[in-house]
Scaffold this active site. Structure first.
Site, mmCIF file in Angstrom:
data_model
loop_
_atom_site.group_PDB
_atom_site.id
_atom_site.type_symbol
_atom_site.label_atom_id
_atom_site.label_comp_id
_atom_site.label_asym_id
_atom_site.label_seq_id
_atom_site.Cartn_x
_atom_site.Cartn_y
_atom_site.Cartn_z
ATOM 1 N N TYR A 167 0.833 -1.204 0.000
ATOM 2 C CA TYR A 167 0.000 0.000 0.000
ATOM 3 C C TYR A 167 0.865 1.250 0.000
ATOM 4 O O TYR A 167 2.067 1.179 0.258
ATOM 5 C CB TYR A 167 -0.958 0.007 1.207
ATOM 6 C CG TYR A 167 -0.309 0.372 2.533
ATOM 7 C CD1 TYR A 167 0.569 -0.504 3.168
ATOM 8 C CD2 TYR A 167 -0.557 1.603 3.140
ATOM 9 C CE1 TYR A 167 1.160 -0.167 4.378
ATOM 10 C CE2 TYR A 167 0.038 1.945 4.353
ATOM 11 C CZ TYR A 167 0.892 1.052 4.967
ATOM 12 O OH TYR A 167 1.489 1.386 6.158
ATOM 13 N N ARG A 169 8.481 3.799 -4.860
ATOM 14 C CA ARG A 169 8.567 2.901 -3.702
ATOM 15 C C ARG A 169 7.615 1.714 -3.893
ATOM 16 O O ARG A 169 7.947 0.578 -3.560
ATOM 17 C CB ARG A 169 8.243 3.661 -2.410
ATOM 18 C CG ARG A 169 8.405 2.794 -1.172
ATOM 19 C CD ARG A 169 8.332 3.599 0.105
ATOM 20 N NE ARG A 169 7.011 4.177 0.304
ATOM 21 C CZ ARG A 169 6.730 5.070 1.246
ATOM 22 N NH1 ARG A 169 7.680 5.497 2.058
ATOM 23 N NH2 ARG A 169 5.515 5.548 1.379
ATOM 24 N N ARG A 177 -6.545 -22.149 -1.915
ATOM 25 C CA ARG A 177 -5.771 -21.345 -0.980
ATOM 26 C C ARG A 177 -4.437 -22.044 -0.744
ATOM 27 O O ARG A 177 -4.349 -22.976 0.031
ATOM 28 C CB ARG A 177 -6.520 -21.183 0.339
ATOM 29 C CG ARG A 177 -5.727 -20.403 1.381
ATOM 30 C CD ARG A 177 -6.362 -20.447 2.755
ATOM 31 N NE ARG A 177 -5.464 -19.848 3.748
ATOM 32 C CZ ARG A 177 -4.497 -20.505 4.375
ATOM 33 N NH1 ARG A 177 -4.290 -21.790 4.118
ATOM 34 N NH2 ARG A 177 -3.730 -19.873 5.238
ATOM 35 N N HIS A 206 -0.162 -21.138 -0.120
ATOM 36 C CA HIS A 206 0.683 -20.014 0.277
ATOM 37 C C HIS A 206 1.481 -19.453 -0.892
ATOM 38 O O HIS A 206 1.578 -18.253 -1.061
ATOM 39 C CB HIS A 206 1.628 -20.424 1.408
ATOM 40 C CG HIS A 206 0.918 -20.668 2.713
ATOM 41 N ND1 HIS A 206 0.054 -21.722 2.893
ATOM 42 C CD2 HIS A 206 0.954 -19.995 3.873
ATOM 43 C CE1 HIS A 206 -0.424 -21.681 4.124
ATOM 44 N NE2 HIS A 206 0.107 -20.637 4.748
ATOM 45 N N LYS A 255 6.522 -1.919 1.926
ATOM 46 C CA LYS A 255 5.354 -1.320 2.577
ATOM 47 C C LYS A 255 4.152 -2.251 2.411
ATOM 48 O O LYS A 255 3.222 -1.982 1.641
ATOM 49 C CB LYS A 255 5.082 0.070 1.981
ATOM 50 C CG LYS A 255 4.200 0.943 2.859
ATOM 51 C CD LYS A 255 4.284 2.384 2.434
ATOM 52 C CE LYS A 255 3.292 3.275 3.146
ATOM 53 N NZ LYS A 255 3.340 3.239 4.602
ATOM 54 N N GLU A 270 12.163 3.095 14.045
ATOM 55 C CA GLU A 270 11.233 4.092 13.510
ATOM 56 C C GLU A 270 9.955 4.049 14.322
ATOM 57 O O GLU A 270 9.885 3.369 15.345
ATOM 58 C CB GLU A 270 10.954 3.830 12.023
ATOM 59 C CG GLU A 270 10.350 2.461 11.745
ATOM 60 C CD GLU A 270 10.087 2.192 10.257
ATOM 61 O OE1 GLU A 270 10.018 3.136 9.455
ATOM 62 O OE2 GLU A 270 9.942 1.009 9.910
ATOM 63 N N LEU A 279 11.153 1.467 6.985
ATOM 64 C CA LEU A 279 10.586 1.898 5.718
ATOM 65 C C LEU A 279 11.215 3.246 5.393
ATOM 66 O O LEU A 279 11.204 4.167 6.214
ATOM 67 C CB LEU A 279 9.070 2.062 5.828
ATOM 68 C CG LEU A 279 8.465 2.490 4.495
ATOM 69 C CD1 LEU A 279 8.293 1.294 3.574
ATOM 70 C CD2 LEU A 279 7.148 3.199 4.685
HETATM 71 N N1 PDD Z 1 2.999 5.214 7.037
HETATM 72 N N2 PDD Z 1 7.626 4.092 8.660
HETATM 73 C C1 PDD Z 1 6.502 3.350 8.635
HETATM 74 C C2 PDD Z 1 6.478 2.049 9.340
HETATM 75 C C3 PDD Z 1 5.369 3.823 7.948
HETATM 76 O O1 PDD Z 1 4.259 3.077 7.899
HETATM 77 C C4 PDD Z 1 5.420 5.091 7.316
HETATM 78 C C5 PDD Z 1 4.242 5.650 6.563
HETATM 79 C C6 PDD Z 1 6.619 5.832 7.385
HETATM 80 C C7 PDD Z 1 6.774 7.193 6.753
HETATM 81 O O2 PDD Z 1 6.775 7.123 5.361
HETATM 82 P P1 PDD Z 1 6.243 8.328 4.479
HETATM 83 O O3 PDD Z 1 7.018 9.530 4.858
HETATM 84 O O4 PDD Z 1 6.517 7.871 3.083
HETATM 85 O O5 PDD Z 1 4.787 8.494 4.769
HETATM 86 C C8 PDD Z 1 7.706 5.285 8.058
HETATM 87 C C9 PDD Z 1 1.773 5.546 6.329
HETATM 88 C C10 PDD Z 1 1.544 6.982 6.181
HETATM 89 C C11 PDD Z 1 0.617 4.801 6.980
HETATM 90 O O6 PDD Z 1 0.813 3.636 7.294
HETATM 91 O O7 PDD Z 1 -0.457 5.364 7.151
#
Ligand code: PDD
Length: 283
Positions: A31, A50, A102, A104, A149, A181, A205
Site C-alpha cells: 500500500y 517505492r 488457498r 501459500h 510497505k 522508527e 521503511l
Molecule cells: N505510514 N515508517 C513506517 C512504518 C510507515 O508506515 C510510514 C508511513 C513511514 C513514513 O513514510 P512516508 O514519509 O513515506 O509516509 C515510516 C503511512 C503513512 C501509513 O501507514 O499510514
C-alpha cells in the site's frame, strides 16, 4: 465517497472484494498513502517508485499500462471527492488478487491483482505539531523486511493501540537496543546541530517525508548522520521528531516520561516543519 476498484468507480459502501482475495487471506499486498494538498498529489512519483520496489520485492506482476493509469485515477478521485481545496490523502492498495485453491505460494502470474484507490479528507493534528508529543517506546516486533510497505501491519496496529491506551503522542520502536522508527513514521534526533536517523535498511521503511527532510537539511546546511541511535542515547538528544505523510514533522518532547532537550519543540524541528509546509504548498 467514490472509490476505484479494479478498473471501475463505486461508492465506498458498494465496493467489495471476493473472500478469496490474497490480501484478505494472507495479507499479500502492498500500500501507499499519498498526501493531497489543494488537489495536488505531493511527491506522487516517489510514492510510485517505492510501490515499484515493493512489487518487485514481492514478485507481484503489474503491467506498465496498469501503473500508468494510477495518476489519472487518483486525480479523478481527488476531483470527484471534492479535495481540490485543503488537505486530503490518497490510499492505494494492490494485492496479489483472488486465487483458488488457498495455497501459500504465489498463484499464476496471470492472476489479476486487486487494485484499490480511495481519497479522503485529512485534518493534521495542529496541537501536537505545535506543542510536540509525549512519546513511548515499544519493542519492534516486526519482521526483517520493513523496507517493503506491505499491508501486514499487526505489530504497527498493536503499537498504535499501546499509544492510545497510554494517551501518548508518538511511539518509538526498539530493535536490538536501537530506535528503528515509529509505527507510521520515521524518527530523527538532533545532537549538537547534526540530524541523526536510522540508515536505509530492511529494518525501516524509507519514508518519502524522510527524503524531504534530507533535502531541507542539505539546503539549510544541517549535517545529517545516517546511524542507528540507541534507546539510551536518544534521551540525551537536543531534539527528537517523527516524520511521515500523515504525521508531517511532529516534535517529541518526552520519551517514556523523560524530558527531551528543553521539553518543547526545538529550532531544527520548526525549521523542518516550515520547509515541508512550503514544499507541500507550492509543489
Ligand atoms: N505510514 N515508517 C513506517 C512504518 C510507515 O508506515 C510510514 C508511513 C513511514 C513514513 O513514510 P512516508 O514519509 O513515506 O509516509 C515510516 C503511512 C503513512 C501509513 O501507514 O499510514
Amino acid at each position: 465517497m467514490q472509490v476505484y476498484l479494479n478498473g471501475r468507480y463505486y461508492s465506498r459502501e458498494e465496493a467489495a472484494i471476493p473472500v478469496i482475495d490474497r490480501g484478505f487471506l494472507f495479507g499479500d499486498g502492498i500500500y501507499e498513502v499519498i498526501r493531497v494538498v489543494n488537489g495536488r498529489l505531493f511527491r506522487l512519483e516517489a510514492h510510485l517508485k517505492r510501490m515499484d520496489r515493493g512489487m518487485k520485492g514481492l514478485e507481484m506482476p503489474f503491467s506498465e499500462k496498469q501503473r500508468a493509469e494510477l495518476p489519472g485515477v487518483m486525480e479523478k478521485l481527488v476531483a470527484d471527492n471534492r479535495l481540490q481545496k485543503g488537505e486530503g490523502t490518497i490510499y492505494l492498495q494492490i494485492t496479489r488478487g483472488a486465487a483458488l485453491p488457498r495455497t501459500h505460494a504465489y498463484p499464476s502470474a496471470e492472476t489479476p491483482p486487486t487494485v484499490l484507490v480511495m481519497a479522503s479528507p485529512f485534518v493534521p493534528d495542529k496541537e501536537i505539531l505545535e506543542k510536540g508529543g509525549h512519546a513511548i517506546t515499544v519493542p519492534d516486533i516486526r519482521w526483517a523486511r520493513c523496507d517493503l510497505k506491505t499491508i501486514n501491519l499487526l505489530p504497527n496496529v498493536m503499537a498504535a493501540q499501546e499509544e492510545k491506551k497510554r494517551s501518548a503522542g508518538g511511539v518509538l520502536m526498539i530493535r536490538d537496543g536501537y530506535i528503528t522508527e515509529g509505527y507510521k513514521n520515521n524518527v530523527f534526533a538532533v545532537f549538537d546541530g547534526t540530524l541523526w536517523t536510522y540508515p536505509d535498511s530492511p529494518y525501516i521503511l524509507s519514508g518519502i517525508t524522510r527524503d524531504v527532510v534530507f533535502e531541507i537539511a542539505e539546503k539549510e546546511d544541517i549535517p545529517v548522520k545516517l546511524s542507528p541511535i540507541s534507546a539510551k542515547e536518544i534521551l540525551k538528544a537536543d531534539e527528537v521528531m517523527l516524520t511521515g505523510t500523515i504525521t508531517d514533522i511532529q516534535p517529541v518532547v518526552s520519551i517514556d516520561g523523560r524530558r527531551i532537550g528543553m521539553g518543547h519543540p526545538g529550532p531544527v524541528a520548526k525549521l523542518l516543519q516550515r520547509g515541508l509546509r512550503q514544499r507541500m504548498d507550492t509543489e
